[in-house]
Design a protein around this motif. Structure first.
Motif, short mmCIF file in Angstrom:
data_model
loop_
_atom_site.label_atom_id
_atom_site.label_comp_id
_atom_site.label_asym_id
_atom_site.label_seq_id
_atom_site.Cartn_x
_atom_site.Cartn_y
_atom_site.Cartn_z
N GLY A 79 6.70 -2.61 8.20
CA GLY A 79 5.86 -1.58 8.22
C GLY A 79 5.02 -1.45 9.50
N HIS A 121 9.18 3.34 8.73
CA HIS A 121 9.33 1.91 8.63
C HIS A 121 10.76 1.30 8.58
CE1 HIS A 121 5.02 2.79 7.89
NE2 HIS A 121 5.35 3.47 6.99
N ALA A 135 1.05 1.40 7.69
CA ALA A 135 1.20 0.38 6.19
C ALA A 135 0.65 -0.59 6.42
CB ALA A 135 2.93 -0.09 6.55
N PHE A 177 3.37 -4.68 1.39
CA PHE A 177 4.48 -4.06 0.49
C PHE A 177 4.40 -5.10 -0.66
CE2 PHE A 177 6.22 -3.44 4.86
CZ PHE A 177 6.66 -2.06 4.70
N LEU A 202 4.76 0.57 -1.13
CA LEU A 202 4.03 0.57 0.17
C LEU A 202 2.73 1.21 0.15
CD1 LEU A 202 3.75 0.47 3.42
CD2 LEU A 202 5.15 2.82 3.46
N ARG A 247 -0.67 2.25 2.04
CA ARG A 247 -0.98 2.83 3.19
C ARG A 247 -2.44 3.20 3.41
NH1 ARG A 247 3.45 7.42 4.30
NH2 ARG A 247 2.50 8.51 2.34
#
Length: 111
Positions: A44, A50, A74, A77, A92, A94
């Motif tokens: 990311g 990504h 990002a 994950f 993800l 963010r």
């Protein structure tokens, strides 16, 4: 960014290098996304899209596939099978945009 590989004897050597100077890596995860027995790399960036780097099994050659949009940075994950199709999905986290869940499917992952 360089990913180092363990040779099984406690020594690390450079195995994978991503040299996209236009994008800044910010989050990383590894998982066997296409169920071929080799760990793939999810990377990311501070601005998307990504990338998933699919491992050819050698640990030294990867095929990059971009995913997602340009929104947000990002932060991290989580990878697991959310939709029950036995293929890992990617969540993800963010900053500056909504968090996203990317669902895989056996038809898409097998390509």
């Amino acid at each position: 960014m360089t990913v180092y590989l363990n040779d099984g004897k406690g020594r690390l050597s450079p195995g994978f290098h991503s040299a996209d100077k236009a994008r800044v890596p910010y989050a990383i995860a590894a998982a066997d996304l296409n169920k071929d027995g080799s760990a793939d790399i999810v990377l990311g960036y501070t601005e998307g899209p990504h990338s998933i780097f699919f491992n050819d099994g050698s640990g030294g050659r990867f095929t990059a596939i971009n995913f997602g949009d340009k929104n947000g940075s990002a932060y991290g994950f989580a990878i697991g099978d959310v939709n029950g199709d036995t293929f890992p999905d990617i969540a993800l986290a963010r900053s500056g945009a909504r968090n996203v869940l990317y669902l895989s499917s056996s038809a898409r992952a097998a390509k």
